[in-house]
Design a protein around this motif. Structure first.
Motif, PDB file in Angstrom:
ATOM      1  N   ASP A 199       0.840  -1.196   0.000  1.00 50.22           N
ATOM      2  CA  ASP A 199       0.000   0.000   0.000  1.00 50.22           C
ATOM      3  C   ASP A 199       0.874   1.245   0.000  1.00 50.22           C
ATOM      4  OD1 ASP A 199      -1.803   2.009   0.329  1.00 50.22           O
ATOM      5  OD2 ASP A 199      -2.784   1.181   2.098  1.00 50.22           O
ATOM      6  N   PRO A 200       0.986   1.942  -1.131  1.00 48.99           N
ATOM      7  CA  PRO A 200       1.860   3.119  -1.169  1.00 48.99           C
ATOM      8  C   PRO A 200       1.385   4.227  -0.238  1.00 48.99           C
ATOM      9  CG  PRO A 200       0.538   2.967  -3.169  1.00 48.99           C
ATOM     10  CD  PRO A 200       0.331   1.685  -2.419  1.00 48.99           C
ATOM     11  N   SER A 201       0.082   4.276   0.045  1.00 51.93           N
ATOM     12  CA  SER A 201      -0.419   5.312   0.949  1.00 51.93           C
ATOM     13  C   SER A 201       0.079   5.089   2.370  1.00 51.93           C
ATOM     14  CB  SER A 201      -1.951   5.331   0.933  1.00 51.93           C
ATOM     15  OG  SER A 201      -2.439   5.608  -0.353  1.00 51.93           O
ATOM     16  N   ALA A 202       0.149   3.817   2.792  1.00 54.43           N
ATOM     17  CA  ALA A 202       0.546   3.502   4.156  1.00 54.43           C
ATOM     18  C   ALA A 202       2.064   3.476   4.332  1.00 54.43           C
ATOM     19  CB  ALA A 202      -0.033   2.144   4.570  1.00 54.43           C
ATOM     20  N   SER A 203       2.803   3.286   3.252  1.00 54.18           N
ATOM     21  CA  SER A 203       4.256   3.146   3.381  1.00 54.18           C
ATOM     22  C   SER A 203       5.009   4.461   3.250  1.00 54.18           C
ATOM     23  CB  SER A 203       4.781   2.158   2.334  1.00 54.18           C
ATOM     24  OG  SER A 203       4.528   2.634   1.019  1.00 54.18           O
ATOM     25  N   LEU A 204       4.285   5.558   2.973  1.00 55.60           N
ATOM     26  CA  LEU A 204       4.919   6.863   2.847  1.00 55.60           C
ATOM     27  C   LEU A 204       4.406   7.784   3.959  1.00 55.60           C
ATOM     28  CD1 LEU A 204       4.580   7.396  -1.026  1.00 55.60           C
ATOM     29  CD2 LEU A 204       6.576   6.550   0.226  1.00 55.60           C
ATOM     30  N   GLU A 214      -0.694  14.457  -2.564  1.00 58.80           N
ATOM     31  CA  GLU A 214      -0.821  15.191  -3.823  1.00 58.80           C
ATOM     32  C   GLU A 214      -0.618  14.302  -5.040  1.00 58.80           C
ATOM     33  OE1 GLU A 214       0.811  19.400  -3.624  1.00 58.80           O
ATOM     34  OE2 GLU A 214       1.963  18.455  -2.010  1.00 58.80           O
ATOM     35  N   PHE A 215      -0.394  13.007  -4.816  1.00 63.21           N
ATOM     36  CA  PHE A 215      -0.150  12.071  -5.909  1.00 63.21           C
ATOM     37  C   PHE A 215      -1.276  11.061  -6.029  1.00 63.21           C
ATOM     38  CE2 PHE A 215       4.058  13.528  -4.667  1.00 63.21           C
ATOM     39  CZ  PHE A 215       4.686  13.758  -5.886  1.00 63.21           C
ATOM     40  N   GLN A 220       1.375   6.986  -8.795  1.00 65.42           N
ATOM     41  CA  GLN A 220       2.531   7.859  -8.571  1.00 65.42           C
ATOM     42  C   GLN A 220       3.161   7.601  -7.209  1.00 65.42           C
ATOM     43  OE1 GLN A 220       0.441  11.575  -9.316  1.00 65.42           O
ATOM     44  NE2 GLN A 220       1.677  11.946 -11.155  1.00 65.42           N
ATOM     45  N   ARG A 221       2.329   7.367  -6.199  1.00 69.99           N
ATOM     46  CA  ARG A 221       2.881   7.056  -4.872  1.00 69.99           C
ATOM     47  C   ARG A 221       3.687   5.767  -4.911  1.00 69.99           C
ATOM     48  NH1 ARG A 221      -2.074   9.439  -2.851  1.00 69.99           N
ATOM     49  NH2 ARG A 221      -3.150   7.430  -2.966  1.00 69.99           N
ATOM     50  N   GLN A 222       3.217   4.785  -5.680  1.00 74.75           N
ATOM     51  CA  GLN A 222       3.982   3.542  -5.775  1.00 74.75           C
ATOM     52  C   GLN A 222       5.302   3.775  -6.509  1.00 74.75           C
ATOM     53  OE1 GLN A 222       4.696   1.114  -4.110  1.00 74.75           O
ATOM     54  NE2 GLN A 222       3.021  -0.347  -4.468  1.00 74.75           N
ATOM     55  N   ARG A 223       5.309   4.685  -7.469  1.00 73.02           N
ATOM     56  CA  ARG A 223       6.568   5.040  -8.138  1.00 73.02           C
ATOM     57  C   ARG A 223       7.543   5.661  -7.137  1.00 73.02           C
ATOM     58  NH1 ARG A 223       6.152   5.317 -13.966  1.00 73.02           N
ATOM     59  NH2 ARG A 223       4.021   4.798 -14.621  1.00 73.02           N
ATOM     60  N   VAL A 224       7.025   6.472  -6.218  1.00 74.57           N
ATOM     61  CA  VAL A 224       7.880   7.036  -5.171  1.00 74.57           C
ATOM     62  C   VAL A 224       8.462   5.914  -4.312  1.00 74.57           C
ATOM     63  CG1 VAL A 224       7.938   8.489  -3.108  1.00 74.57           C
ATOM     64  CG2 VAL A 224       6.641   9.232  -5.116  1.00 74.57           C
ATOM     65  N   GLY A 225       7.610   4.932  -3.943  1.00 72.72           N
ATOM     66  CA  GLY A 225       8.089   3.807  -3.153  1.00 72.72           C
ATOM     67  C   GLY A 225       9.164   3.009  -3.870  1.00 72.72           C
ATOM     68  N   SER A 284      -1.453  -4.528  -6.271  1.00 72.28           N
ATOM     69  CA  SER A 284      -2.791  -4.981  -5.885  1.00 72.28           C
ATOM     70  C   SER A 284      -3.715  -3.842  -5.478  1.00 72.28           C
ATOM     71  CB  SER A 284      -2.691  -5.999  -4.745  1.00 72.28           C
ATOM     72  OG  SER A 284      -2.183  -5.395  -3.575  1.00 72.28           O
ATOM     73  N   ALA A 285      -3.157  -2.714  -5.039  1.00 76.19           N
ATOM     74  CA  ALA A 285      -3.986  -1.588  -4.604  1.00 76.19           C
ATOM     75  C   ALA A 285      -4.232  -0.586  -5.727  1.00 76.19           C
ATOM     76  CB  ALA A 285      -3.315  -0.878  -3.426  1.00 76.19           C
ATOM     77  N   LEU A 286      -3.851  -0.937  -6.963  1.00 83.75           N
ATOM     78  CA  LEU A 286      -3.918   0.004  -8.079  1.00 83.75           C
ATOM     79  C   LEU A 286      -4.964  -0.423  -9.100  1.00 83.75           C
ATOM     80  CD1 LEU A 286      -0.072   0.390  -8.663  1.00 83.75           C
ATOM     81  CD2 LEU A 286      -1.534   1.764  -7.162  1.00 83.75           C
ATOM     82  N   ASP A 287      -5.437   0.549  -9.882  1.00 86.31           N
ATOM     83  CA  ASP A 287      -6.335   0.243 -10.983  1.00 86.31           C
ATOM     84  C   ASP A 287      -5.626  -0.620 -12.018  1.00 86.31           C
ATOM     85  OD1 ASP A 287      -8.279   1.787  -9.794  1.00 86.31           O
ATOM     86  OD2 ASP A 287      -7.787   3.591 -10.954  1.00 86.31           O
ATOM     87  N   VAL A 288      -6.413  -1.334 -12.820  1.00 87.95           N
ATOM     88  CA  VAL A 288      -5.830  -2.288 -13.771  1.00 87.95           C
ATOM     89  C   VAL A 288      -4.889  -1.605 -14.753  1.00 87.95           C
ATOM     90  CG1 VAL A 288      -6.358  -3.920 -15.619  1.00 87.95           C
ATOM     91  CG2 VAL A 288      -7.776  -3.882 -13.567  1.00 87.95           C
ATOM     92  N   SER A 289      -5.301  -0.448 -15.290  1.00 90.98           N
ATOM     93  CA  SER A 289      -4.451   0.242 -16.263  1.00 90.98           C
ATOM     94  C   SER A 289      -3.152   0.710 -15.630  1.00 90.98           C
ATOM     95  CB  SER A 289      -5.197   1.435 -16.866  1.00 90.98           C
ATOM     96  OG  SER A 289      -5.575   2.354 -15.845  1.00 90.98           O
ATOM     97  N   VAL A 290      -3.233   1.142 -14.361  1.00 84.86           N
ATOM     98  CA  VAL A 290      -2.034   1.583 -13.653  1.00 84.86           C
ATOM     99  C   VAL A 290      -1.155   0.383 -13.301  1.00 84.86           C
ATOM    100  CG1 VAL A 290      -1.196   2.845 -11.638  1.00 84.86           C
ATOM    101  CG2 VAL A 290      -3.308   3.561 -12.761  1.00 84.86           C
TER     102      VAL A 290
END
Length: 328
Positions: free
Chosen positions: A104-109, A158-159, A163-168, A187-193
């Motif tokens: 989860d990029p939201s929880a890891s940043l 703001e991402f 984008q947050r996963q790219r930061v991770g 797993s926490a991202l939309d299919v296209s992402v």
């Protein structure tokens, strides 16, 4: 770059137990068998995919592989050196070379810090760069993962999720690691992402000569990215082998059930694949079954399965199965 004789990472009968019980007393405490007797090898330059149902122990194993969790039993070796019981100080040289991307990029940043500072942190802790060199390295890392230089002063909220996963990912590759453990990174991202992140990881692997352990419950993604696959059930590995071999002819009944659930497009009349529906629920890791852990749900289980636990043994070159009656 594919494999050398010595694995970059190896586990030998690795196990992780958690003790649970009342807060103020040790009486009645019980053990959760989160990871049990896992033996794996990861060759330099490959991607090992680790799959299984939610709650099977994949994320716990991931944290053991990078020593975020202490290991209860067994061994963990990095390039042949045993790092199982190393102290925090002893692990410091290995932290540079062994990194992790979280689910989860939201929880890891940290939401209170700018993302540029988050990516710079491992450089400050482990590196010997000056402030200017660190700033330049952060901008370089942002470019590598598809972010803009002015993004470094923004905060995580703001991402977008991708984008947050790219930061991770940028933070994980900051120290030029040899191996990255990816714990369900899409797993926490939309299919296209998801597709964009998978392609980014492939590009980074080629550019930076990375080795991956890719953990997911989406078998379609794992099939796309992995050279080899290990199938996990209730804390143990039940099958391991080359990706296409496992997907085209799974040998363990649990692997067969998992793969039968993957959506496919039927192109020929009457070619519909048989869907295997498992009976019952996944047993509790507090009280795992005797013998084969899968036998209460297995369609081919016999009396032997309830009393004798099968070992993970090689049946063909590169194909290992933990089953008394494998279809191989």
């Amino acid at each position: 770059m594919q494999g050398t004789d010595q694995p970059i990472l190896e586990t030998r009968a690795l196990g992780k137990r958690f003790s649970i019980g009342t807060r103020f007393s040790s009486e009645g405490r019980r053990l959760v068998h989160a990871v049990d007797n896992v033996s794996l090898t990861v060759q330099r330059g490959e991607t090992l995919g680790l799959v299984g149902e939610s709650g099977c122990g994949k994320s716990t194993l991931a944290r053991c592989l990078v020593r975020l969790y202490d290991i209860t039993e067994g061994q963990l070796l990095f390039e042949g050196e045993d790092i199982t019981g190393k102290s925090l100080a002893g692990l410091r040289p290995f932290r540079r070379r062994l990194q992790m991307v979280f689910q989860d990029p939201s929880a890891s940043l940290n939401p209170r810090r700018r993302v540029g500072d988050l990516v710079a942190e491992p450089l400050r802790v482990h590196g010997k760069l000056g402030a200017k060199a660190i700033r330049e390295r952060v901008v370089e890392l942002f470019d590598l993962v598809g972010l803009l230089p002015d993004h470094v002063v923004r905060y995580p909220h703001e991402f977008s999720g991708g984008q947050r996963q790219r930061v991770g990912i940028a933070r994980a590759i900051a120290l030029n690691p040899d191996l990255v453990v990816l714990d369900e990174p899409v797993s926490a991202l939309d299919v296209s992402v998801q597709a964009q992140i998978v392609n980014l990881l492939a590009d980074l692997q080629e550019k930076l000569k990375l080795t991956y352990v890719f953990i997911a419950h989406d078998l379609s993604v794992v099939r796309q990215v992995s050279n080899r696959i290990a199938v996990m059930y209730l804390g143990s590995i039940v099958e391991e082998g080359p990706s296409e071999a496992v997907f085209s002819a799974p040998a363990h009944p649990y692997s067969q059930a998992l793969i039968s659930a993957v959506p496919v497009v039927e192109t020929t009349p009457g070619g519909r694949r048989r869907r295997i529906i498992l009976s019952g629920d996944v047993p509790s890791p507090l009280n795992p079954p005797t013998g084969c852990r899968f036998h209460p749900r297995c369609p081919v289980a016999q009396e032997r399965c309830a009393r004798e636990r099968p070992a993970l043994v090689e049946h063909k070159a590169g194909r290992k199965v933990a089953c008394h009656f494998p279809t191989i």
